[in-house]
Design an enzyme around this catalytic site. Structure first.
Site, PDB file in Angstrom:
ATOM      1  N   LYS A  51      17.232  15.616  26.126  1.00 40.03           N
ATOM      2  CA  LYS A  51      16.316  16.746  27.103  1.00 40.03           C
ATOM      3  C   LYS A  51      15.378  17.584  25.490  1.00 40.03           C
ATOM      4  O   LYS A  51      15.999  17.589  24.493  1.00 40.03           O
ATOM      5  CB  LYS A  51      16.698  18.268  27.434  1.00 40.03           C
ATOM      6  CG  LYS A  51      15.539  19.535  27.102  1.00 40.03           C
ATOM      7  CD  LYS A  51      16.923  20.785  28.175  1.00 40.03           C
ATOM      8  CE  LYS A  51      15.501  21.680  28.162  1.00 40.03           C
ATOM      9  NZ  LYS A  51      16.561  22.960  28.382  1.00 40.03           N
TER      10      LYS A  51
ATOM     11  N   ASP B 105      10.655  26.561  24.533  1.00 41.57           N
ATOM     12  CA  ASP B 105      10.586  27.001  25.329  1.00 41.57           C
ATOM     13  C   ASP B 105      10.346  28.613  25.737  1.00 41.57           C
ATOM     14  O   ASP B 105      11.156  29.480  25.605  1.00 41.57           O
ATOM     15  CB  ASP B 105      11.864  26.876  26.111  1.00 41.57           C
ATOM     16  CG  ASP B 105      12.398  27.014  27.979  1.00 41.57           C
ATOM     17  OD1 ASP B 105      11.344  27.144  28.557  1.00 41.57           O
ATOM     18  OD2 ASP B 105      13.368  27.190  28.140  1.00 41.57           O
TER      19      ASP B 105
ATOM     20  N   LYS C 163      10.071  34.010  29.167  1.00 41.25           N
ATOM     21  CA  LYS C 163      11.297  34.726  28.245  1.00 41.25           C
ATOM     22  C   LYS C 163      10.704  35.956  27.946  1.00 41.25           C
ATOM     23  O   LYS C 163       9.658  36.230  27.566  1.00 41.25           O
ATOM     24  CB  LYS C 163      11.635  34.022  27.479  1.00 41.25           C
ATOM     25  CG  LYS C 163      12.118  32.751  28.137  1.00 41.25           C
ATOM     26  CD  LYS C 163      13.175  31.431  26.652  1.00 41.25           C
ATOM     27  CE  LYS C 163      13.699  30.518  27.156  1.00 41.25           C
ATOM     28  NZ  LYS C 163      14.843  30.487  28.235  1.00 41.25           N
TER      29      LYS C 163
ATOM     30  N   ASP D  61      15.844  23.883  21.835  1.00 40.23           N
ATOM     31  CA  ASP D  61      15.940  23.533  23.243  1.00 40.23           C
ATOM     32  C   ASP D  61      15.215  21.991  23.198  1.00 40.23           C
ATOM     33  O   ASP D  61      15.714  21.391  24.111  1.00 40.23           O
ATOM     34  CB  ASP D  61      14.917  24.233  23.992  1.00 40.23           C
ATOM     35  CG  ASP D  61      15.217  24.185  25.854  1.00 40.23           C
ATOM     36  OD1 ASP D  61      16.790  24.511  25.501  1.00 40.23           O
ATOM     37  OD2 ASP D  61      14.564  24.802  26.633  1.00 40.23           O
TER      38      ASP D  61
ATOM     39  N   ASP E 214      11.493  28.767  34.181  1.00 34.90           N
ATOM     40  CA  ASP E 214      12.236  28.799  33.007  1.00 34.90           C
ATOM     41  C   ASP E 214      13.033  27.931  33.369  1.00 34.90           C
ATOM     42  O   ASP E 214      14.246  27.738  32.335  1.00 34.90           O
ATOM     43  CB  ASP E 214      12.734  30.073  32.132  1.00 34.90           C
ATOM     44  CG  ASP E 214      13.445  30.343  31.388  1.00 34.90           C
ATOM     45  OD1 ASP E 214      13.077  29.210  30.488  1.00 34.90           O
ATOM     46  OD2 ASP E 214      13.724  31.058  31.379  1.00 34.90           O
TER      47      ASP E 214
ATOM     48  N   GLU F 121      12.838  24.143  33.663  1.00 32.76           N
ATOM     49  CA  GLU F 121      12.286  23.541  32.934  1.00 32.76           C
ATOM     50  C   GLU F 121      12.966  22.616  32.614  1.00 32.76           C
ATOM     51  O   GLU F 121      12.428  21.049  32.177  1.00 32.76           O
ATOM     52  CB  GLU F 121      11.192  23.378  31.733  1.00 32.76           C
ATOM     53  CG  GLU F 121      11.549  23.401  30.995  1.00 32.76           C
ATOM     54  CD  GLU F 121      12.485  24.295  30.087  1.00 32.76           C
ATOM     55  OE1 GLU F 121      13.392  24.186  29.411  1.00 32.76           O
ATOM     56  OE2 GLU F 121      12.794  25.477  30.782  1.00 32.76           O
TER      57      GLU F 121
ATOM     58  N   ARG G 236      15.843  20.092  33.854  1.00 32.55           N
ATOM     59  CA  ARG G 236      15.977  19.506  34.834  1.00 32.55           C
ATOM     60  C   ARG G 236      15.222  19.074  34.610  1.00 32.55           C
ATOM     61  O   ARG G 236      15.412  17.536  35.091  1.00 32.55           O
ATOM     62  CB  ARG G 236      16.662  20.334  35.488  1.00 32.55           C
ATOM     63  CG  ARG G 236      16.749  21.509  36.713  1.00 32.55           C
ATOM     64  CD  ARG G 236      16.607  22.386  37.111  1.00 32.55           C
ATOM     65  NE  ARG G 236      17.400  23.504  35.870  1.00 32.55           N
ATOM     66  CZ  ARG G 236      18.337  24.150  36.241  1.00 32.55           C
ATOM     67  NH1 ARG G 236      18.927  24.466  37.897  1.00 32.55           N
ATOM     68  NH2 ARG G 236      19.174  24.922  35.385  1.00 32.55           N
TER      69      ARG G 236
END
Length: 539
Positions: free
Chosen positions: A266, A271, A278, A289, A348, A350, A352
């Site tokens: 990933k 993010d 957030k 991330d 949020d 995202e 996956r």
């Protein structure tokens, strides 16, 4: 930073000088190698420890200065009841490296001596070297340092037996390849998001072409044609220069025509949470991330430089989750590359989404023997495991056990968690929902990904609590910033596959480790509740 100069030699009472590191076990009892050094000092170490509170606990360090000898200072490093595993020496190496940096030392000698066998001593030595190097790593790219603040360490001596010393010297180049790749992973993750964007990751991947790695970069226009709609949904709200990239790196060091192993990371470069934005306290450090993708990049570099005899496809799914004019909002529904319709209830969640398309595309185009993904996926995993373990989810017991052994060996430990269909996120309007749950959130994320892996033996590593140093229980306090978690684990695992496929080859690098066979294409007979330690249980 490049690896320090490394020298190995036979330990004698007079072979060490300047700064020397020795080891002690419980109650301050010196190891045989430490006793050899102490004999050369007339018993100063033992007499000093006897009059101190030092107990030789794990990681406990006692420093004493010496006069009128070639040795000027001694660091006594505690092993507790003894270093039973290779990872114990890696942890000791972290403590040593941190102390050497604090002292501003330029050179040091580790008095390791002879252990149970040459192989055991070699494994301990390489683990110590890895730990020292990783603790000495610095990210000073944007800092103006004064002379006394700059990194100083230049040379490490390992004193052991003659044969083990020769084994270490033969391994130096491969060790440097692994540690340089780990550093590259950490640096990519530590860089700010205005520099490390998806195209930056593509540029870093292209640099591996000179090592024989074939690189394929799919941009946003190609994604639209291919139907990689989940990656696009997450990344298309970013600025034109920050548009998403799906990066595939092909390393073919194994048998020609043999199915590759796929590793997928990933790479959410930053993010914000998107429209499920957030909070101000939740957004800092979201540059980390992308640590899953960074680990894949480092692993591919290490494999190529070490000339591992295995076929591997490394995939980085890179996007930046921003707010913009495109309709990536809760209640949206997207058709994935696999044809599964996904309802988005949380922008949020995202990670996956980008992984789902990357996994499905890799399996469809390259039919890997098995696939492992790494992702900073959920806070739920951090809440469950802290910083001591990464979460492990898998459809194959064979694969899960192999990864667990590889991680245990290098100090990158995994704890297996359930991935039952019970945790499938439901949707009344689509095939599946991307939202998790306030309960068992890590399993909800993993089960979402499992659907896209389909019948391919698959494992998911949720590295949310271990990818960077956080104030959570179990974290490695001797590291800073990104940890590079995953590189050494994956290299160890993939090279064990190569060793299993080449039984007559001379096995170098980590001889104290057991070889792990590759996971089979199918694992239909795996029991639902295998026996063993709790971290290997399947709920």
């Amino acid at each position: 930073m490049p690896m320090f100069a490394l020298e190995a030699a036979r330990l004698t009472p007079k072979s060490t000088k300047r700064t020397v590191i020795v080891f002690a076990e419980a109650k301050g009892r010196l190891t045989p190698a430490a006793q050899i050094v102490d004999d050369g000092l007339g018993g100063i170490i033992r007499s000093t420890l006897r009059n101190s509170r030092y107990q030789g606990g794990v990681g406990e360090i006692f420093r004493l200065t010496v006069q009128n000898y070639p040795i000027t200072q001694v660091l006594v490093v505690g092993l507790g009841k003894g270093a039973d595993e290779r990872r114990d020496y890696w942890k000791s190496g972290l403590a040593i490296g941190k102390q050497l940096d604090v002292l501003g030392s330029r050179e040091a000698t580790i008095a390791l001596g002879e252990l149970g066998s040459h192989e055991e001593a070699f494994a301990a030595a390489t683990a110590l070297i890895e730990g020292v190097h990783m603790a000495l790593y610095r990210f000073d790219t944007f800092r103006e340092l004064k002379e006394h603040q700059a990194a100083r360490f230049e040379r490490l001596h390992i004193h052991t037996s003659t044969r083990t010393a020769r084994m270490i010297e033969e391994e130096t180049e491969r060790l440097a390849a692994l540690l340089d790749a780990t550093d590259a992973t950490r640096t990519a993750a530590n860089l700010p998001p205005n520099i490390a964007n998806p195209e930056y990751m593509a540029e870093q991947a292209r640099k591996l072409e000179k090592l024989g790695v074939k690189v394929e970069v799919i941009d946003e226009k190609q994604m639209k044609k291919l139907g990689l709609n989940l990656i696009l949904a997450v990344g298309e709200n970013a600025a034109p220069e920050d548009q998403p990239r799906l990066i595939l790196m092909h390393y073919n060091g194994g048998k020609k025509g043999e199915a590759p192993t796929a590793i997928v990371g990933k790479g959410v470069m930053y993010d914000t949470g998107g429209y499920s934005i957030k909070s101000k306290d939740g957004m800092p450090d979201m540059k980390y991330d992308m640590c899953g993708a960074a680990a894949i990049l480092g692993t591919m570099e290490a494999l190529a430089r070490r000339k591992a005899a295995v076929n591997v496809i490394g995939v980085m799914a890179c996007a930046t989750n921003m707010i913009g004019s495109h309709m990536f909002v809760p209640d949206s529904i997207y058709k994935s590359y696999k044809g599964i319709h996904v309802e988005v209830s949380n922008t949020d969640a995202e990670g996956r989404l980008v992984l789902a398309d990357a996994i499905a595309y890799t399996i469809d185009k390259h039919q890997p023997e098995q696939l492992v993904d790494l992702a900073t996926l959920t806070y739920a995993c951090i809440a469950a495991l802290g910083g001591a373990y990464a979460g492990l989810f898998s459809t194959s017991n064979t694969l899960a056990n192999a990864l667990t052994r590889a991680g245990d060996d290098v100090g990158e430990r995994l704890w297996r968690l359930p991935v039952d269909d019970f945790y499938t996120p439901p949707s009344p309007v689509a095939d599946i929902n991307n939202n998790g749950s306030p309960y068992a959130g890590a399993s909800y994320g993993a089960v979402f990904l499992k659907r896209f892996a389909d019948k391919t033996p698959w494992a998911h590593l949720d590295i949310g609590g271990v990818a960077n140093v956080m104030k959570v229980p179990g974290g490695h306090t001797h590291l800073s910033g990104a940890t590079g978690f995953g590189v050494r684990l994956l290299v160890n695992w993939l090279e064990s596959i190569a060793a299993a496929n080449l039984p007559t080859a001379k096995k170098r690098g980590r001889p104290a480790r057991g070889t792990t066979p590759a996971a089979p294409a199918r694992d239909p007979s795996a029991p639902k509740r295998p026996r063993g330690r709790p971290r290997k249980n399947v709920a």
